[in-house]
Design an enzyme around this catalytic site. Structure first.
Site, short mmCIF file in Angstrom:
data_model
loop_
_atom_site.label_atom_id
_atom_site.label_comp_id
_atom_site.label_asym_id
_atom_site.label_seq_id
_atom_site.Cartn_x
_atom_site.Cartn_y
_atom_site.Cartn_z
N GLY A 1 -2.65 -7.43 6.07
CA GLY A 1 -2.23 -7.10 4.72
C GLY A 1 -1.03 -6.18 4.71
CB SER B 1 -5.86 -7.25 3.60
OG SER B 1 -6.11 -7.05 4.96
CB CYS C 1 -11.79 19.15 4.44
SG CYS C 1 -11.53 20.35 3.16
#
Length: 460
Positions: A69, A194, A320
């Site tokens: 993709g 995709s 994070c």
């Protein structure tokens, strides 16, 4: 183990597995050759192209297969820009496009082109009027995803396509996340997808270019796939991709209704079960299986590891969980909380019991992670002159700056300010998002001797 990360890659559909195994025996020859084995391979390739084109809503000769993709996006953007280079070199993208589109835009800009990013609202959707306003006489191409990969928000493709058509500008739609659920509505010019997003094998992308769109393939020429995707076709994977897309489409209506009920259950119950949570993305114009929320005062990477230990595979756009410690570009563009971000994307066939078990496990998991971060060491809080506080969170990563802000906001009178010193890029997003959630006033930021000072005024 409950797999809740279908937006990254959906499990291989049983039909795809059957088609893949069958075509390994029948589709190994070169489809460009005229002998028997080659003709048999060509029949399989043509049948797969026709089936895929029917699902996409284009002519078979408008669709080519690519190795991924991402390659489809890069080839589509580069080819469309090159085909319209006499018009100009202006490219428009939304701020929440998949990284493949944004990387193609960066390459175009590095080559001397001009790029305009259209912003989104807090739900992650573009304003069609703002998109139309970005169109110029020298605009060569516009790009807009059909639905967002991180928060599930569906984009107003039809209205944007209408504006682009009126301006004579082709619109490329990245339909990777939505193609398994149905056709993309609107008068688009180019479309990419995709296979691993809808339960097909990885390594198969598609690029559709409507007739009449000026397109100049870039790179060395090749006779394969109309010159738009060089290299020998991975025929078994292509056959499996087409078969799986038809299969998931046949199940899409019933499965979409079932998954919408499950994701709505998560959207409504997570804020009831877990305090200080922001559910992000459009509440109604969204893909069936995706729900995303962010938890205050939580280290996203730790939360994902703990959920994995509890038997749930989920993903995150949290700063994070990134090696760069910067927030997801999607969450940043939306202006929502990034810390403790969790994306749950349910694959077709997800059991209701797994969702209920996730809702049972989540509160305790979040509480345990928060407890670990509840008393961070070596974060200095210094009272300044007057009704103000300074929080020194320099050198501390998310979510520590926000945790320390929350601890001391009650120590200043209404109208007083807290100045948070931080050198973590995520603070630029998370502190304003915390203020929005807590009904406090975010005053702005100022340069500091080290890092940045973020000013928050207590309003309640």
């Amino acid at each position: 183990m409950a797999y809740f990360d279908a937006a990254s890659a959906a499990p291989l559909h049983p039909v795809a597995r059957q088609a893949l195994l069958a075509s390994l025996d029948e589709g190994w020859a070169d489809p460009a050759r005229l002998y028997r084995e080659g003709r048999r391979a060509r029949l399989l390739l043509d049948a797969a192209r026709e089936a895929m084109a029917e699902c996409v809503g284009c002519r078979p000769d408008e669709l080519v297969f690519t190795p991924s993709g991402t390659r489809a996006v890069h080839s589509g953007v580069a080819g469309a820009l090159a085909g319209r280079r006499r018009v100009g070199s202006h490219l428009i993208v939304s701020a929440v496009e998949h990284s493949s589109v944004l990387h193609a835009a960066e390459a175009h800009e590095a080559g001397g082109g001009e790029v305009t990013q259209v912003g989104v609202d807090r739900a992650g959707a573009v304003d069609p009027a703002a998109y139309a306003a970005a169109l110029r006489e020298d605009t060569a191409l516009a790009c807009l995803q059909s639905a967002n990969h991180e928060v599930g928000t569906e984009q107003p493709v039809s209205r944007v396509a209408e504006a682009c058509r009126a301006a004579g500008v082709p619109l490329l739609v990245d339909a990777a996340q939505s193609l398994g659920w149905g056709r993309v509505e609107g008068d688009w010019s180019l479309l990419t997808g995709s296979a691993h997003k809808w339960g097909g094998p990885s390594g198969v992308g598609l690029l559709a270019v409507r007739k009449g769109v000026r397109f100049a393939p870039q790179g060395p020429g090749d006779e394969r796939e109309s010159g738009r995707a060089p290299g020998f076709e991975n025929l078994p994977a292509i056959v499996a991709a087409a078969a799986s897309l038809r299969a998931v489409r046949a199940e899409a209506t019933a499965e979409a209704a079932r998954l919408r009920e499950l994701t709505e259950r998560i959207r409504s119950r997570v804020p009831e079960l877990v305090p200080d949570v922001e559910v992000v993305g459009d509440p109604s114009r969204r893909l069936p299986g995706i729900v995303t929320f962010s938890c205050l005062y939580v280290d996203g990477e730790t939360l994902l590891h703990e959920l994995d230990r509890a038997g749930f595979s989920v993903s995150s756009g949290s700063s994070c969980t990134s090696s760069t410690l910067t927030p997801s570009h999607v969450l940043r563009a939306m202006g929502v909380l990034s810390e403790g971000n969790v994306r749950v994307s349910l694959p077709p066939g997800t059991a209701e019991e797994d969702v209920e078990r996730f809702l049972e496990v989540l509160p305790g998991t979040v509480a345990a992670v928060r407890e670990k971060l509840g008393a961070p060491a070596a974060t200095e809080t210094v009272r300044a002159a007057g009704p103000d506080l300074v929080v020194d969170a320099l050198g501390r990563r998310c979510p520590i700056p926000v945790i320390e802000l929350a601890k001391v906001i009650g120590d200043v009178p209404v109208g007083g300010t807290v100045r948070v010193l931080s050198d973590d890029e995520a603070a630029r997003l998370d502190i304003p998002a915390w203020c929005e959630m807590r009904s406090q006033e975010y005053v702005g930021e100022e340069p500091a001797e080290r890092g940045t000072a973020y000013l928050v005024r207590r309003t309640s």
